[in-house]
Motif scaffolding. Structure first.
Motif, mmCIF file in Angstrom:
data_model
loop_
_atom_site.group_PDB
_atom_site.id
_atom_site.type_symbol
_atom_site.label_atom_id
_atom_site.label_comp_id
_atom_site.label_asym_id
_atom_site.label_seq_id
_atom_site.Cartn_x
_atom_site.Cartn_y
_atom_site.Cartn_z
ATOM 1 N N PHE A 8 0.883 -1.169 0.000
ATOM 2 C CA PHE A 8 0.000 0.000 0.000
ATOM 3 C C PHE A 8 0.919 1.217 0.000
ATOM 4 C CE2 PHE A 8 -2.211 3.412 2.083
ATOM 5 C CZ PHE A 8 -3.576 3.224 1.996
ATOM 6 N N ASP A 9 0.997 1.906 -1.130
ATOM 7 C CA ASP A 9 1.911 3.046 -1.236
ATOM 8 C C ASP A 9 1.185 4.353 -0.932
ATOM 9 O OD1 ASP A 9 3.128 5.387 -2.947
ATOM 10 O OD2 ASP A 9 4.747 3.980 -2.526
ATOM 11 N N THR A 10 1.721 5.117 0.010
ATOM 12 C CA THR A 10 1.103 6.378 0.394
ATOM 13 C C THR A 10 2.023 7.578 0.127
ATOM 14 O OG1 THR A 10 -0.052 7.533 2.206
ATOM 15 C CG2 THR A 10 1.795 6.091 2.821
ATOM 16 N N THR A 11 2.903 7.428 -0.867
ATOM 17 C CA THR A 11 3.787 8.533 -1.264
ATOM 18 C C THR A 11 2.982 9.778 -1.628
ATOM 19 O OG1 THR A 11 5.407 6.940 -2.123
ATOM 20 C CG2 THR A 11 5.621 9.231 -2.853
ATOM 21 N N LEU A 12 1.871 9.582 -2.327
ATOM 22 C CA LEU A 12 1.088 10.718 -2.810
ATOM 23 C C LEU A 12 0.239 11.352 -1.719
ATOM 24 C CD1 LEU A 12 -0.154 9.283 -6.237
ATOM 25 C CD2 LEU A 12 1.918 10.576 -5.729
ATOM 26 N N ARG A 13 0.143 10.695 -0.566
ATOM 27 C CA ARG A 13 -0.645 11.262 0.531
ATOM 28 C C ARG A 13 0.243 11.553 1.739
ATOM 29 N NH1 ARG A 13 -1.711 10.768 5.798
ATOM 30 N NH2 ARG A 13 -1.841 8.486 5.629
ATOM 31 N N VAL A 40 2.354 -1.892 -7.721
ATOM 32 C CA VAL A 40 1.897 -1.611 -6.359
ATOM 33 C C VAL A 40 0.421 -1.987 -6.263
ATOM 34 C CG1 VAL A 40 1.289 0.301 -4.818
ATOM 35 C CG2 VAL A 40 3.584 0.167 -5.806
ATOM 36 N N ASN A 41 0.014 -2.654 -5.195
ATOM 37 C CA ASN A 41 -1.368 -3.118 -5.057
ATOM 38 C C ASN A 41 -2.353 -1.980 -4.827
ATOM 39 O OD1 ASN A 41 0.545 -5.269 -3.492
ATOM 40 N ND2 ASN A 41 -0.949 -6.310 -4.764
ATOM 41 N N VAL A 42 -2.017 -1.093 -3.885
ATOM 42 C CA VAL A 42 -2.914 0.005 -3.525
ATOM 43 C C VAL A 42 -2.130 1.315 -3.528
ATOM 44 C CG1 VAL A 42 -4.556 0.891 -1.823
ATOM 45 C CG2 VAL A 42 -4.176 -1.584 -2.006
ATOM 46 N N ILE A 43 -2.693 2.341 -4.172
ATOM 47 C CA ILE A 43 -2.087 3.668 -4.200
ATOM 48 C C ILE A 43 -2.998 4.629 -3.451
ATOM 49 C CG2 ILE A 43 -1.322 5.601 -5.648
ATOM 50 C CD1 ILE A 43 -0.900 3.547 -7.920
ATOM 51 N N GLU A 44 -2.519 5.133 -2.310
ATOM 52 C CA GLU A 44 -3.289 6.155 -1.601
ATOM 53 C C GLU A 44 -2.952 7.502 -2.254
ATOM 54 O OE1 GLU A 44 -4.815 6.615 2.836
ATOM 55 O OE2 GLU A 44 -2.649 6.914 2.709
ATOM 56 N N ALA A 45 -3.901 8.019 -3.033
ATOM 57 C CA ALA A 45 -3.617 9.139 -3.923
ATOM 58 C C ALA A 45 -3.751 10.500 -3.259
ATOM 59 C CB ALA A 45 -4.527 9.070 -5.155
ATOM 60 N N GLY A 46 -4.331 10.566 -2.059
ATOM 61 C CA GLY A 46 -4.454 11.863 -1.407
ATOM 62 C C GLY A 46 -5.575 11.901 -0.393
ATOM 63 N N PHE A 47 -5.837 13.112 0.052
ATOM 64 C CA PHE A 47 -6.852 13.403 1.071
ATOM 65 C C PHE A 47 -7.864 14.341 0.414
ATOM 66 C CE2 PHE A 47 -7.522 16.111 5.124
ATOM 67 C CZ PHE A 47 -8.643 15.387 5.487
ATOM 68 N N THR A 69 -5.416 -0.530 -7.086
ATOM 69 C CA THR A 69 -6.552 0.036 -6.346
ATOM 70 C C THR A 69 -6.195 1.463 -5.938
ATOM 71 O OG1 THR A 69 -7.263 -2.111 -5.506
ATOM 72 C CG2 THR A 69 -7.932 -0.166 -4.237
ATOM 73 N N ILE A 70 -7.125 2.397 -6.140
ATOM 74 C CA ILE A 70 -6.893 3.795 -5.787
ATOM 75 C C ILE A 70 -7.665 4.119 -4.509
ATOM 76 C CG2 ILE A 70 -7.013 6.198 -6.541
ATOM 77 C CD1 ILE A 70 -5.089 4.337 -8.121
ATOM 78 N N CYS A 71 -6.940 4.680 -3.547
ATOM 79 C CA CYS A 71 -7.503 4.922 -2.225
ATOM 80 C C CYS A 71 -7.519 6.410 -1.907
ATOM 81 C CB CYS A 71 -6.663 4.171 -1.185
ATOM 82 S SG CYS A 71 -7.210 4.378 0.516
#
Length: 513
Positions: A8-13, A40-47, A69-71
């Motif tokens: 779960f990558d949260t670089t963008l958030r 990457v399985n899940v990309i946390e794209a922001g808030f 998956t976009i989170c």
């Protein structure tokens, strides 16, 4: 799912919460496409609730990325959850990640809520998120300092409400590996419906233990790791994706699981994130540092030459260190350039943008014989050549003089709010003189917090990339600039930072009340 580790990558958030590391929508898309390429399985794209810009960025990433998956992150607040639900709507696979604090200090001092109210709000938030997607993740913020029995109560309730992923954050980087691993073992063993959810770890690096804590969580049942490229993140950063991925890949005998990550895309991802954010990677950084596979000791060199595994436990090629081969030169045409941009995941919206970028590429090719992928990425990131409607300042020309025994001088011409202005200044060096000349024209009132220089590729004709960090009234921004002339690159970086300070106010922090 139990024999594979979800990344779960949260670089963008979370990574973007590093002071000065804010990214534009276009930059988020570039990084997201690289993360997708890396599998990457899940990309946390922001808030999405933070600002209109962040909402649009998450929505754009959701529209662009097809395989991951976009989170979207949301506090346990109605507006946050609804904004996140709308933002991820275009995604092939979307997730809402909602959270509320569960530690005594957070509940009492920040939320001013009782434990019963927190449980009720957590359940309500998960049920509301389920109206938008079946893929809901819940985090008890500051779990590392929460009462384990209260965590069991909250988590059991949110799983019952429909949360499929339970993320345990060490929000302040307080835990140590044995303690953090034991927490996972306790939760999974004592929550009756724990088998109905994937348990996840989200660790901060305040004590330098984020990767160690994450791996301890994996050994005790976690099957998702939340991490960032280069360990980017607020304060001391987050769990470094590249270190976790290569640890479980290299030590299969210990962990017994692997990821789906295409490890050969790790170094290109690292360089892209460093280029866009201006956060350079330290040379001795594990996996992605310039010295990660270098051997100075004669004994080590001799051993590696005889048999690589005497001193190397990984191959440099396996993490992408051969990815910067020359792809273009001064005779390359516009179509070849456009094709390479597409292969790098760089989206150019208009023909005018492509034409302007191609002109800059040809100019670089006249000055630098070999053009690498990193050079192209730097050209795209360095947007100081063309003045957009969101920018107040643009570099027109720069002339500097330096001589032994004489004080360096710079003459700078800028476009300032549509007018051409010129100033001359002296300084301790030509860069100092350049910055003073710019300041005499713009009077920003900002302080220079950091100035750093690095080369994009090897050689004296390499693009020089500079980063400046500036602060004004509590707001911190990074400015980047690149050029084969390091003084020009410095001027571009300074102007880039000034334009960011002049732009819209900084967006809200996702953990703010």
């Amino acid at each position: 799912m139990n024999d594979s580790l979800i990344i779960f990558d949260t670089t963008l958030r979370d990574g973007e919460q590093s002071p000065g590391a804010s990214m534009t929508k276009e930059e988020k898309i570039r990084i997201a496409k690289q993360l997708e390429k890396m599998r990457v399985n899940v990309i946390e794209a922001g808030f999405p609730a933070a600002s209109i810009g962040d909402f649009e960025a998450v929505q754009a990433v959701a529209s662009t990325v097809k395989d991951s998956t976009i989170c979207g992150l949301a506090r346990a607040v109605e507006n946050d959850i609804r904004r996140a639900g709308e933002a991820i709507k275009p995604a092939n696979s979307g997730r809402i990640h909602t959270f509320i604090a569960t530690s005594p200090i957070h509940m009492e001092k920040k939320l001013r809520m009782s434990p019963d109210e927190v449980v009720e709000r957590a359940v309500w938030a998960v049920k509301l998120a389920r109206q938008y997607t079946d893929n809901v993740e819940f985090s008890p913020e500051d779990a590392g300092r929460s009462n384990p029995d209260f965590l069991c109560r909250v988590i059991e309730a949110v799983i019952e409400a429909g949360a499929g992923t339970i993320n345990i954050p060490d929000t302040v980087g307080y835990n140590v590996p044995e303690q953090f691993g034991a927490l996972f073992k306790h939760l999974i063993s004592n929550i009756p419906n724990s088998d109905k959810a994937i348990f996840s770890a989200h660790c901060h690096n305040d004590l330098g233990l984020a990767v160690a804590n994450s791996l301890s969580a994996v050994q005790n049942g976690a099957r998702q790791i939340e991490c960032t490229i280069n360990g980017l993140g607020e304060r001391a950063g987050n769990t470094a994706l590249e270190e976790v991925v290569m640890a479980v890949k290299t030590r299969q005998d210990v962990f017994g699981i692997d990821t789906q990550i295409n490890t050969q895309e790790i170094v290109p991802a690292s360089k892209l994130v460093a280029n866009i954010t201006g956060f350079a990677v330290q040379p001795n950084k594990a996996i992605v540092g310039a010295n990660a596979f270098a051997h100075e000791s004669g004994i080590h060199q001799d051993g590696v030459l005889k048999h690589r595994e005497t001193y190397e436990i990984m191959r440099a090629e396996d993490v992408g260190w051969t990815a910067n081969k020359m792809v273009l030169g001064k005779h390359s045409g516009r179509n070849a350039f456009k094709t390479r941009l597409e292969e790098l995941g760089i989206v150019i919206e208009t023909e005018q943008e492509l034409n302007e970028l191609f002109v800059r590429f040809k100019d670089l090719a006249d000055r630098k014989h070999e053009i690498y992928d990193e050079d192209i990425q730097a050209l795209v990131t360095d947007n100081n050549t063309v003045m957009t409607e969101n920018e107040s300042y643009k570099l027109v020309s720069l002339k500097v003089s330096t001589e032994t025994g004489e004080q360096p001088q710079a003459q700078v011409t800028l476009w300032v709010e549509g007018d051409e202005v010129q100033a001359t200044a002296q300084g301790g060096g030509v860069v100092d003189a350049t910055f003073k000349a710019i300041e005499s024209m713009v009077n920003s009132g900002a302080s220079l917090e950091l100035y750093s220089v690095s080369n994009v590729t090897n050689g004296t004709d390499s693009l020089g990339e500079t980063t400046v960090r500036m602060e004004k009234a509590g707001r911190i921004v990074n400015g980047q600039g690149s050029d084969t002339d390091i003084v020009t690159a410095s001027a571009k970086a300074y102007i880039n930072a000034l334009n960011k300070l002049k732009a819209d106010p900084q967006k809200a922090h996702p953990q703010s009340v």
